[in-house]
Write an enzyme that holds these catalytic residues in place. Structure first.
Site, PDB file in Angstrom:
ATOM      1  N   ASP A 159       0.818  -1.217   0.000  1.00  0.00           N
ATOM      2  CA  ASP A 159       0.000   0.000   0.000  1.00  0.00           C
ATOM      3  C   ASP A 159       0.853   1.268   0.000  1.00  0.00           C
ATOM      4  OD1 ASP A 159      -2.079  -1.756   0.274  1.00  0.00           O
ATOM      5  OD2 ASP A 159      -2.893  -0.847   2.105  1.00  0.00           O
ATOM      6  N   ASP A 160       0.225   2.338  -0.430  1.00  0.00           N
ATOM      7  CA  ASP A 160       0.670   3.729  -0.225  1.00  0.00           C
ATOM      8  C   ASP A 160       1.702   4.240  -1.234  1.00  0.00           C
ATOM      9  OD1 ASP A 160      -1.011   3.604   1.921  1.00  0.00           O
ATOM     10  OD2 ASP A 160       0.533   3.711   3.453  1.00  0.00           O
ATOM     11  N   HIS A 210      -6.032   3.210  -4.115  1.00  0.00           N
ATOM     12  CA  HIS A 210      -5.923   3.428  -2.662  1.00  0.00           C
ATOM     13  C   HIS A 210      -6.262   4.890  -2.326  1.00  0.00           C
ATOM     14  CE1 HIS A 210      -4.808   2.247   1.349  1.00  0.00           C
ATOM     15  NE2 HIS A 210      -3.690   2.950   1.404  1.00  0.00           N
ATOM     16  N   HIS A 214      -5.618   9.543   0.714  1.00  0.00           N
ATOM     17  CA  HIS A 214      -5.583   8.668   1.884  1.00  0.00           C
ATOM     18  C   HIS A 214      -6.483   9.124   3.035  1.00  0.00           C
ATOM     19  CE1 HIS A 214      -3.636   5.713   4.614  1.00  0.00           C
ATOM     20  NE2 HIS A 214      -3.276   5.124   3.501  1.00  0.00           N
ATOM     21  N   HIS A 304       3.618  -2.351   3.213  1.00  0.00           N
ATOM     22  CA  HIS A 304       3.649  -0.981   2.686  1.00  0.00           C
ATOM     23  C   HIS A 304       4.945  -0.751   1.918  1.00  0.00           C
ATOM     24  CE1 HIS A 304       0.774  -0.884   5.995  1.00  0.00           C
ATOM     25  NE2 HIS A 304       0.169   0.080   5.319  1.00  0.00           N
TER      26      HIS A 304
HETATM   27 ZN    ZN Z   1      -2.597   3.224   3.150  1.00  0.00          ZN
END
Ligand code: ZN
Length: 347
Positions: A159-160, A210, A214, A304
């Site tokens: 993620d991210d 995503h 955020h 992540h």
């Molecule tokens: Zn995230």
């Protein structure tokens, strides 16, 4: 200096050496073979272990000693163990509270009524009006957290990102071990690093949405939710030519309204069944301890590849080859999220 003998449970990592077997390992740590097997739920055939694979060993500590980990401060250790900083400083004759080093053994003063080191408290479950299992039933074709049953597939998710430092390193490792993965990217970062997003797709990985910025989707309006999703979707289409059908909510935060809103714009919502907590525990062994015991097959595992500006993902990168090798040796197959769920990754 006074030590308080006690039995303390905390896990540690054992890397299997060529002549190791389960009973020699158990003996080495003063535990039983059953205890080793119990701690390593991911072992498909507990009898067969291979050099280079990782085993998680429940650690028996004979005294109240804490070994300093990456990212620790005296404050954090005191919090974790429910003791005071002054108590630790006094016990260890620390002159400067800011000077502790990784691996340092600190004697921990006993806590009244308990001489055991406490495990860090788990993060409190976000307050759901509905439980996760209720929502899985309410949105069967929309909301997922793992594949059905307990087969031998594993979906790694990151993620991210995209990020220019860690995403390429992770992609290199995935390529080296021929492992496909799923990347849930932020639109704002796709726009900043389009070449990294393109590489993700070009190398056979799946790219998912995503959101742009955020946000906790439970706290934004439906319009904002749609905006966050659409802007990111457009950025991904512009950059990679793929229109994502999978999304991961920031923080995994959902409620029925969020799920309905995402269902209305034809998204599948993908949470996870195993959380590496790699954003908090930036330590190779601790990330292995957080993941391996919880793996039973058909899991979606959360990592992540990026974070805040100052956050390092070095531990995630360093840990990845060992996790992949260990699970491959135990007969697991790596797939993308859409494959483990038997759904389409793109619209
Ligand atoms: Zn995230």
């Amino acid at each position: 200096m006074i030590l308080f003998p006690s039995t303390v449970q905390a896990a540690q990592v054992h890397r299997v050496a060529p002549r190791d077997n389960l009973s020699s390992i158990a003996q080495m740590y003063g535990i039983t073979v059953e205890e080793v097997i119990l701690q390593n739920g991911y072992l498909k055939k507990p009898g067969s272990i291979f050099p280079g694979q990782v085993l998680i060993i429940p650690k028996i500590v004979e005294e109240n000693v804490y070994h300093v980990r990456h990212g620790d401060t005296l404050y954090r250790i005191a919090q974790k163990l429910s003791v005071t900083m002054a108590g630790i400083a006094k016990e260890n004759q620390l002159v400067n509270w800011n000077v502790i080093y990784v691996g340092q053994a600190l004697n921990i003063p006993s806590v009244q009524g308990s001489t055991q080191l406490k495990e860090p408290k788990p993060k409190p479950e976000p307050e759901f009006q509905h439980t996760v299992s209720e929502m899985l039933k309410m949105f069967p074709e929309t909301f997922y957290r793992k594949g059905q049953g307990s087969g031998n597939q594993i979906a790694l998710t990151f993620d991210d990102g995209p990020n220019t430092i860690y995403t390429p390193q992770i992609l290199d490792i995935l390529k080296q071990y021929d492992v496909p993965a799923t990347f849930f990217v932020m639109g704002s970062r796709v726009e900043r690093h389009p070449e990294v997003a393109q590489r993700i797709v070009a190398e056979g990985h799946v790219i998912g949405n995503h959101t742009w910025n955020h946000p906790d989707l439970r706290k934004v309006s439906v319009d904002e939710l749609v905006d966050e999703m659409n802007q990111t979707e457009d950025a991904i289409v512009r950059t990679t030519g793929q229109r994502p059908a999978l999304m991961r909510p920031p923080y995994g935060a959902i409620n029925p309204n969020v799920l309905q809103g995402l269902k209305d714009i034809e998204y599948k919502v993908i949470n996870w069944s195993v959380d590496s907590v790699d954003w908090r525990d930036q330590d190779v062994d601790q990330i292995l301890i957080n993941t391996l015991p919880g793996i039973e097959g058909n899991d979606i595992v959360l990592f992540h590849d990026a974070g805040g500006e100052s956050q390092s993902r070095t531990a995630t990168v360093e840990m990845l080859p060992e996790l992949i090798k260990t699970l491959k040796m135990q007969g697991y197959e790596f797939v993308t999220v859409d494959q483990i769920l038997n759904i389409s990754p793109y619209k």
